[in-house]
Design a protein around this motif. Structure first.
Motif, short mmCIF file in Angstrom:
data_model
loop_
_atom_site.label_atom_id
_atom_site.label_comp_id
_atom_site.label_asym_id
_atom_site.label_seq_id
_atom_site.Cartn_x
_atom_site.Cartn_y
_atom_site.Cartn_z
N THR A 115 -39.40 -36.73 -40.46
CA THR A 115 -38.08 -36.11 -40.60
C THR A 115 -37.17 -37.16 -41.24
OG1 THR A 115 -38.33 -34.62 -38.72
CG2 THR A 115 -36.08 -35.21 -39.35
N THR A 116 -36.52 -36.79 -42.33
CA THR A 116 -35.78 -37.76 -43.12
C THR A 116 -34.65 -37.08 -43.88
OG1 THR A 116 -36.04 -39.50 -44.82
CG2 THR A 116 -37.38 -37.52 -45.08
N VAL A 117 -33.96 -37.84 -44.69
CA VAL A 117 -32.87 -37.31 -45.52
C VAL A 117 -33.18 -37.64 -46.97
CG1 VAL A 117 -30.41 -37.43 -46.05
CG2 VAL A 117 -31.17 -37.58 -43.67
N LYS A 118 -33.15 -36.62 -47.80
CA LYS A 118 -33.46 -36.80 -49.22
C LYS A 118 -32.19 -37.07 -50.01
CE LYS A 118 -35.49 -34.51 -53.26
NZ LYS A 118 -36.09 -33.25 -53.79
N GLN A 119 -32.21 -38.16 -50.77
CA GLN A 119 -31.11 -38.46 -51.69
C GLN A 119 -31.48 -37.94 -53.08
OE1 GLN A 119 -28.66 -42.00 -50.98
NE2 GLN A 119 -30.55 -43.00 -50.39
N GLU A 120 -30.51 -37.38 -53.77
CA GLU A 120 -30.76 -36.81 -55.10
C GLU A 120 -30.73 -37.93 -56.14
OE1 GLU A 120 -31.73 -33.81 -55.49
OE2 GLU A 120 -31.39 -33.22 -53.40
N ARG A 121 -31.76 -38.77 -56.09
CA ARG A 121 -31.78 -39.99 -56.92
C ARG A 121 -31.71 -39.68 -58.41
NH1 ARG A 121 -37.31 -41.77 -54.33
NH2 ARG A 121 -37.57 -39.56 -54.80
N ASP A 122 -32.53 -38.77 -58.88
CA ASP A 122 -32.54 -38.44 -60.31
C ASP A 122 -31.22 -37.84 -60.76
OD1 ASP A 122 -35.11 -39.37 -60.45
OD2 ASP A 122 -36.06 -37.40 -60.40
N ASN A 123 -30.66 -36.95 -59.93
CA ASN A 123 -29.39 -36.32 -60.28
C ASN A 123 -28.24 -37.33 -60.32
OD1 ASN A 123 -30.53 -33.81 -60.58
ND2 ASN A 123 -30.07 -33.14 -58.49
N ILE A 124 -28.32 -38.34 -59.44
CA ILE A 124 -27.30 -39.39 -59.44
C ILE A 124 -27.31 -40.13 -60.77
CG2 ILE A 124 -26.66 -41.63 -58.41
CD1 ILE A 124 -27.70 -40.47 -55.71
N GLY A 125 -28.51 -40.52 -61.23
CA GLY A 125 -28.63 -41.22 -62.50
C GLY A 125 -28.18 -40.37 -63.68
N LYS A 126 -28.59 -39.11 -63.69
CA LYS A 126 -28.20 -38.21 -64.79
C LYS A 126 -26.69 -37.99 -64.82
CE LYS A 126 -32.53 -35.57 -64.87
NZ LYS A 126 -33.15 -34.26 -64.59
N GLU A 127 -26.10 -37.77 -63.65
CA GLU A 127 -24.65 -37.52 -63.59
C GLU A 127 -23.87 -38.76 -64.01
OE1 GLU A 127 -21.29 -35.18 -63.18
OE2 GLU A 127 -23.41 -34.61 -63.19
N ALA A 128 -24.35 -39.93 -63.61
CA ALA A 128 -23.69 -41.18 -64.01
C ALA A 128 -23.69 -41.32 -65.53
CB ALA A 128 -24.38 -42.38 -63.36
N SER A 129 -24.81 -41.00 -66.15
CA SER A 129 -24.91 -41.08 -67.61
C SER A 129 -23.97 -40.07 -68.28
CB SER A 129 -26.35 -40.82 -68.06
OG SER A 129 -26.42 -40.73 -69.47
#
Length: 338
Positions: free
Chosen positions: A288-302
């Motif tokens: 049981t964990t928490v998923k961070q939207e890693r790819d979306n963070i990078g895309k949005e930053a760009s």
């Protein structure tokens, strides 16, 4: 090397039409644009980067500041995903990325001096000591800047909601009947601070007291140290019924500590992680964990940074919060009584 004049002749259109097609101008037909791009690809044409930079007053190069407290660097799964997505999204717009350093050859310089030397169009601060005066100077400079997981007044900020994610995780564990919940957290950073606050807020909202010894500082992505700290928690007379690890990788250390104590994972002591890695399936345990939207963070930053570069008059600093998702496995036992 193919010239724009040769490309123009092959397509049967003017040099200015070729230039418009390659640079995305809208005042030419789709048919002409497709012809130019197709022919350019077939002929192996590449625009002269120096001429393009002089004409557009841009280098099409973005500086990336990435410094960490650990030696993992780009082997850190979270930042590897963020940076990869940032690079891919930037490349779609024609931008390259270069890491910002304190040296050019043997010459020492500040981060800001490096950016000025390289003539970057913009800067992304992915991970850094945000109280470092060099970082502050860069963030408050005239460069378009986007930051990840930290907000400055003049920058666009892409912030992963660590407070909300940890609060959601802790609330779920409490809903399963647990009140003795320990948290082994990572080194003190803003991300860690937000996670601790989310944990404590959920406990307070549910009127659950937190013994001081239940909150322990460890290291991110260090199963060995996490195992040692988990063993200390399990040796307490009032041992926790659930232990939250700093991250999914470190959760392996908690599981090892439970088993080495002769206890059963889940049945005797529950465990939770953080980050939502693809490898969260362990032997007999789905974390049981928490998923961070890693790819979306990078895309949005760009996207935000390129928008600041190309439309400086139309953009203003903004904080963008990226929600995190609770992933429920079988690693937190439902208690029928407290």
């Amino acid at each position: 090397m193919i010239t724009i004049q040769e490309l123009s002749k092959q397509c049967g259109v003017s040099v200015s039409t070729v230039s418009k097609a390659l640079n995305g101008y809208s005042d030419i037909s789709d048919k002409t644009r497709e012809l130019v791009i197709k022919t350019a690809n077939e002929m192996g044409y590449f625009p002269n980067a120096n001429a393009r930079a002089l004409k557009l007053k841009k280098t099409f190069n973005i500086g990336v500041l990435f410094t960490t407290h650990t030696t993992m660097g780009l082997r850190n799964d979270y930042f590897a995903h963020v940076l990869s997505a940032f690079k891919e999204e930037s490349a779609k717009k024609g931008y390259d990325i270069t890491f910002i350093e304190n040296y050019i050859g043997r010459r020492k310089m500040t981060y800001l001096e490096h950016c000025q030397f390289r003539h970057f169009d913009g800067v992304c601060i992915v991970c850094a000591d945000y109280e470092d005066q060099e970082v502050v100077s860069l963030a408050s400079s005239d460069f378009p800047v986007v930051t990840i997981d930290y907000a400055f007044n003049k920058t666009n900020s892409i912030i992963s909601d660590n407070y909300g994610g940890m609060k959601q995780l802790t609330n779920y564990i409490i809903q399963q009947g647990h009140t003795k919940i320990a948290y082994i957290h990572g080194v003190k950073t803003l991300v860690t601070k937000n996670r601790i606050e989310g944990y404590l807020s959920a406990m307070a909202d549910n009127k659950v007291k937190v013994p001081k010894e239940y909150v322990i500082e460890g290291l991110y992505r260090n199963p060995v140290l996490t195992e040692e700290l988990a063993a200390q928690l399990l040796a307490m007379p009032n041992r926790p019924t659930c232990i939250i690890a700093p991250d999914d990788q470190s959760a392996v250390g908690v599981i090892n500590a439970i088993r080495k104590q002769g206890l059963q994972v889940v049945k005797d002591v529950s465990v939770a992680g953080y980050d939502g890695l693809e490898s969260q399936q362990m032997i007999g345990v789905r974390l049981t964990t928490v998923k961070q939207e890693r790819d979306n963070i990078g895309k949005e930053a760009s996207r935000r940074l390129v928008e600041m570069i190309e439309n400086p008059q139309e953009t203003s600093p903004e904080k963008i919060f990226m929600k995190q998702t609770l992933l429920i496995g079988n690693s937190v036992k439902k208690l029928h009584h407290i």
